[in-house]
Design an enzyme around this catalytic site. Sequence first.
Site, PDB file in Angstrom:
ATOM      1  CD1 TRP B 102     -43.113   3.252   8.375  1.00 17.61           C
ATOM      2  CD2 TRP B 102     -41.400   1.847   8.696  1.00 17.61           C
ATOM      3  NE1 TRP B 102     -42.800   3.259   9.720  1.00 17.61           N
ATOM      4  CE2 TRP B 102     -41.762   2.410   9.937  1.00 17.61           C
ATOM      5  CE3 TRP B 102     -40.339   0.949   8.646  1.00 17.61           C
ATOM      6  CZ2 TRP B 102     -41.103   2.081  11.137  1.00 17.61           C
ATOM      7  CZ3 TRP B 102     -39.681   0.620   9.825  1.00 17.61           C
ATOM      8  CH2 TRP B 102     -40.060   1.187  11.045  1.00 17.61           C
ATOM      9  CG  ASP B 167     -45.563  -2.258   5.023  1.00 22.64           C
ATOM     10  OD1 ASP B 167     -46.377  -2.685   5.868  1.00 22.64           O
ATOM     11  OD2 ASP B 167     -44.509  -1.659   5.324  1.00 22.64           O
ATOM     12  CE  LYS B 191     -47.285  -0.270  12.741  1.00 18.57           C
ATOM     13  NZ  LYS B 191     -46.493   0.454  13.672  1.00 18.57           N
TER      14      LYS B 191
HETATM   15  C1  PLP Z   1     -45.822   0.775   7.465  1.00 19.38           C
HETATM   16  C2  PLP Z   1     -44.809   0.075   8.312  1.00 19.38           C
HETATM   17  N1  PLP Z   1     -43.997  -0.845   7.747  1.00 19.38           N
HETATM   18  C3  PLP Z   1     -43.064  -1.499   8.452  1.00 19.38           C
HETATM   19  C4  PLP Z   1     -42.883  -1.270   9.788  1.00 19.38           C
HETATM   20  C5  PLP Z   1     -41.827  -2.033  10.537  1.00 19.38           C
HETATM   21  O1  PLP Z   1     -42.446  -2.974  11.348  1.00 19.38           O
HETATM   22  P1  PLP Z   1     -41.620  -3.908  12.343  1.00 19.38           P
HETATM   23  O2  PLP Z   1     -41.179  -3.055  13.464  1.00 19.38           O
HETATM   24  O3  PLP Z   1     -42.639  -4.923  12.762  1.00 19.38           O
HETATM   25  O4  PLP Z   1     -40.505  -4.520  11.600  1.00 19.38           O
HETATM   26  C6  PLP Z   1     -43.709  -0.337  10.433  1.00 19.38           C
HETATM   27  C7  PLP Z   1     -43.544  -0.100  11.886  1.00 19.38           C
HETATM   28  O5  PLP Z   1     -44.114   0.769  12.474  1.00 19.38           O
HETATM   29  C8  PLP Z   1     -44.687   0.343   9.676  1.00 19.38           C
HETATM   30  O6  PLP Z   1     -45.484   1.240  10.254  1.00 19.38           O
END
Ligand code: PLP
Lengths: 360, 360
Positions: B102, B167, B191
Amino acid sequence: MTRSFNFSAGPSTLPLPVLEKVQKEFLSFQGTGMSIIEISHRSNYFEEIMEQTEQLLRELMNIPNNYKVLFVQGGASLQFSMVPMNLLTSYNTSYYVNTGSWAKKAIAEAEKYGEVHVQNCPIHHIPKLSLDSISLVDYVHITTNNTIEGTKFASIPNTGNVPLVADMSSNILSEEYDVEKFGVIYAGAQKNIGPAGLCIVIVREDLVGQNTLHTLPTMLNYETYVKSNSMYNTPPTFNIYIMKLVLEWLKQLGGVQQIEKINKEKAALLYNFLDESTLFYSNVHIENRSLMNIPFNTTSSQLNEQFISEATSAGFYFLKGHRSIGGMRASLYNAMPIDGVKALVSFMKQFEMKARMSNV
Amino acid sequence: MTRSFNFSAGPSTLPLPVLEKVQKEFLSFQGTGMSIIEISHRSNYFEEIMEQTEQLLRELMNIPNNYKVLFVQGGASLQFSMVPMNLLTSYNTSYYVNTGSWAKKAIAEAEKYGEVHVQNCPIHHIPKLSLDSISLVDYVHITTNNTIEGTKFASIPNTGNVPLVADMSSNILSEEYDVEKFGVIYAGAQKNIGPAGLCIVIVREDLVGQNTLHTLPTMLNYETYVKSNSMYNTPPTFNIYIMKLVLEWLKQLGGVQQIEKINKEKAALLYNFLDESTLFYSNVHIENRSLMNIPFNTTSSQLNEQFISEATSAGFYFLKGHRSIGGMRASLYNAMPIDGVKALVSFMKQFEMKARMSNV
Ligand SMILES: Cc1ncc(COP(=O)(O)O)c(C=O)c1O
Ligand SMILES: Cc1ncc(COP(=O)(O)O)c(C=O)c1O
Ligand SMILES: [Mg+2]
Ligand SMILES: [Mg+2]
Ligand SMILES: [Mg+2]
Ligand SMILES: [Mg+2]
């Protein structure tokens, strides 16, 4: 529980059988012991929902194979940016028909990215436009139905080879349109499709991936959605699930052709009354009267307030007009039953009688 | 109905009392005869939900008054763009700690808008970083919990006067953090907060409205959300309503301090077993073991498959590891009951015994 009549412009009334189904299976989707809102978007359960939803939309709108269906977040307002960011490729110029408040917001965004030619229309009337000789622009943008002003295009202008982009937020699936006339159709879900938080984009495939600007955010690039089947990141799963149920309801009812008939019947009930009434009136040019959003008024703002307050007490919700227009507005989306319109008209008749008597 | 144990990384398990409340009032919110998903975002009903949700989050996370709370669509992935677009103002340079998949995606977006310094970390270990003398960058970005790798920062690095952006998608509200250490915190809802389609952004007010680039899309400008209380356009109302119920549930349970204790207990149950087991193991450095996402493995991909398949049949859902890592992963978000972890560990023990016997 008595069901209220909800005339909100969006989020708005949804089909009762859909709500009942959602409620019934909310704790355990297909007997899994998990709620639909808990289920992974990468699961077979959800991928099937996604596929079926797209297929139903294609069937109901008769979407040709060379068009892609995208499920996007950010509402129609994000499309105000995504359209120019994706489509301004050859001339850096667009052409917008300004038919009201939402069109104005779309124009304001487009002006950030290129030159915009604006064709202004009067607030209550959309004249027939000759746009077939337009050229040297990347696209023409219209708002098929103007949620706030209560107007709609009487016919879709022919723009020749220039892609026509339509904000169809407030009348998608409410009457038949020929998708082939458009390059892009987009619509926020929270009127005829489902809960707020989902926007549907239907885009002709040759218009995807043309902008090679490296500063286009991944999430704002139509190509991202095409390549990943709208699963580049987590889509709004609950909204898509409800969209599927709403489309199933619409299909069972006879599809768009059938709902268009019903919508015309519903709207006629209210317009006919407004035209007969000596208290209530509509300002909208007869040719452009929206089937979905019907603003109306009296000549007294005090009577307006009294009407809205008494209507609310009687179970007719959200009839207050948009703050920029005032007066009242009744939104008669697909899920508004004809009985709701009949009940409203009869309530308005009574109100008018009472008002006339207290004036005598 | 038997409730399954859902170990999905997101969308993921939610508190049963919340689901039951949603189901109960789904057809008529507060006796209005309308579903919550039908109610106008401009109504008092919804404005109250919005206000209470923000207040609850402020209380639970102890958010200081000089921080704004924004409700945004587009997921955490849209924040990968919004962060640089809003924060690159003085140096056009940012500093990212790369702790996994991520973080990499966040870096790829940031690179579109300015220079990015990247500090790479090993996949299973986040060493203690000295970032307090960092300068000439607009912000430092970290991922507090790495959903795919199953790592977390053991402590939050001090970045001095440089705003720290986090994040926190997969561990927000799961353990205590001092919000004052951060310039921006963002987290996808799917989550620990609610259904997919909502992203929470907590931003220090002096970081808002600094980017005066006229090409910043209105919907991507933090200032738009601050000025309109996240009501510039239609927000995802159902998601915010559920967020409120989840926060009420968490508050009643004792808040973040209490859930952190429970989360540590739950995670310890599984990590202890993994360390004892001669079949299953965790690769993650002991200091950085996530409380939320626990990847684990056996030495045989065939046994992995067998395990996942048997676990699914036994009602343990979504234990398959992320495709980039393989093996298994159990996500133990706030709403996962301790009994779910106990049941999983006991199932794993049985599986190990059976596997050992068939090998004898
Ligand atoms: C740490 C983290 N950042 C970003 C995301 C991306 O999230 P989204 O699907 O809401 O764009 C996730 C998705 O699981 C994640 O776990
Ligand atoms: C015609 C039209 N366009 C755009 C919008 C904005 O939609 P959203 O709130 O999803 O951004 C609306 C909202 O009512 C609308 O009616
Ligand atoms: Mg597709
Ligand atoms: Mg009249
Ligand atoms: Mg606020
Ligand atoms: Mg071991």
